[in-house]
Design an enzyme around this catalytic site. Structure first.
Site, short mmCIF file in Angstrom:
data_model
loop_
_atom_site.label_atom_id
_atom_site.label_comp_id
_atom_site.label_asym_id
_atom_site.label_seq_id
_atom_site.Cartn_x
_atom_site.Cartn_y
_atom_site.Cartn_z
N CYS A 82 -4.41 2.26 -4.70
CA CYS A 82 -3.54 3.24 -4.05
C CYS A 82 -2.24 3.43 -4.82
CB CYS A 82 -3.25 2.83 -2.61
SG CYS A 82 -2.48 1.19 -2.48
N HIS A 142 0.89 -1.16 0.00
CA HIS A 142 0.00 0.00 0.00
C HIS A 142 0.92 1.20 0.00
CE1 HIS A 142 -2.98 3.00 1.17
NE2 HIS A 142 -2.16 3.37 2.13
#
Length: 168
Positions: A109, A39
């Protein structure tokens, strides 16, 4: 040199969502080594910006439930000031990066961090991060898990940009 232009540092915060499990289990599960399930978020102007199921969000650097980043990549410097960056994020949040456009494999993301990094510095984020979904899906186990994985919506808590900047 009469140049009064300010520059701002741009950093990529990288988190391992698996907290080390991907590294341990991937050879057995996927038949290939993954270092992590990444992430990412872009840190500039004293804030951390990321994209998830709620759209574009922000928080103080390292301020999500994910804790401290696994590592930080220095993406370089930019001359984009906070006002210009805020306007840019606002337009992204109303179009390409609305919450309902989030997709774990194709539009996540890392896609957001990559696009923002290129806008700010002209450089992409490391390819081992953006290539991860394709690496997982190239395995039989990844293909078998795809329906489940695609139902996952990763949303670290933060301030939603549209709520935050819509108040001005």
């Amino acid at each position: 040199m009469g140049d009064q232009t300010s520059t701002y540092t741009v950093k990529l915060y990288v988190y391992d969502l698996s907290k080390g499990l991907a590294r341990q289990l991937s050879p057995m599960m996927l038949g290939k080594q993954l270092e992590g399930i990444w992430h990412t978020a872009v840190v500039i102007h004293g804030e951390e910006y990321f994209f998830g199921g709620q759209g574009i969000s922000s928080c103080p650097p390292g301020g999500t439930l994910l804790g401290d980043p696994h590592f930080i990549v220095d993406l370089g410097n930019t001359e984009v000031n906070e006002d210009i960056f805020t306007a840019y994020l606002s337009s992204l949040g109303e179009s390409t990066y609305r919450g309902d456009r989030y997709h774990l494999f194709e539009h996540n993301c890392n896609s957001f961090s990559n696009e923002v990094a290129q806008f700010l510095t002209g450089k992409k984020i490391p390819s081992y991060i953006t290539d991860l979904p394709a690496d997982v899906l190239s395995t039989p186990f990844g293909q078998a898990l795809r329906p489940f994985i695609e139902s996952v919506n990763i949303t670290p808590p933060g301030n939603n940009m549209n709520d935050h900047y819509g108040q001005r």
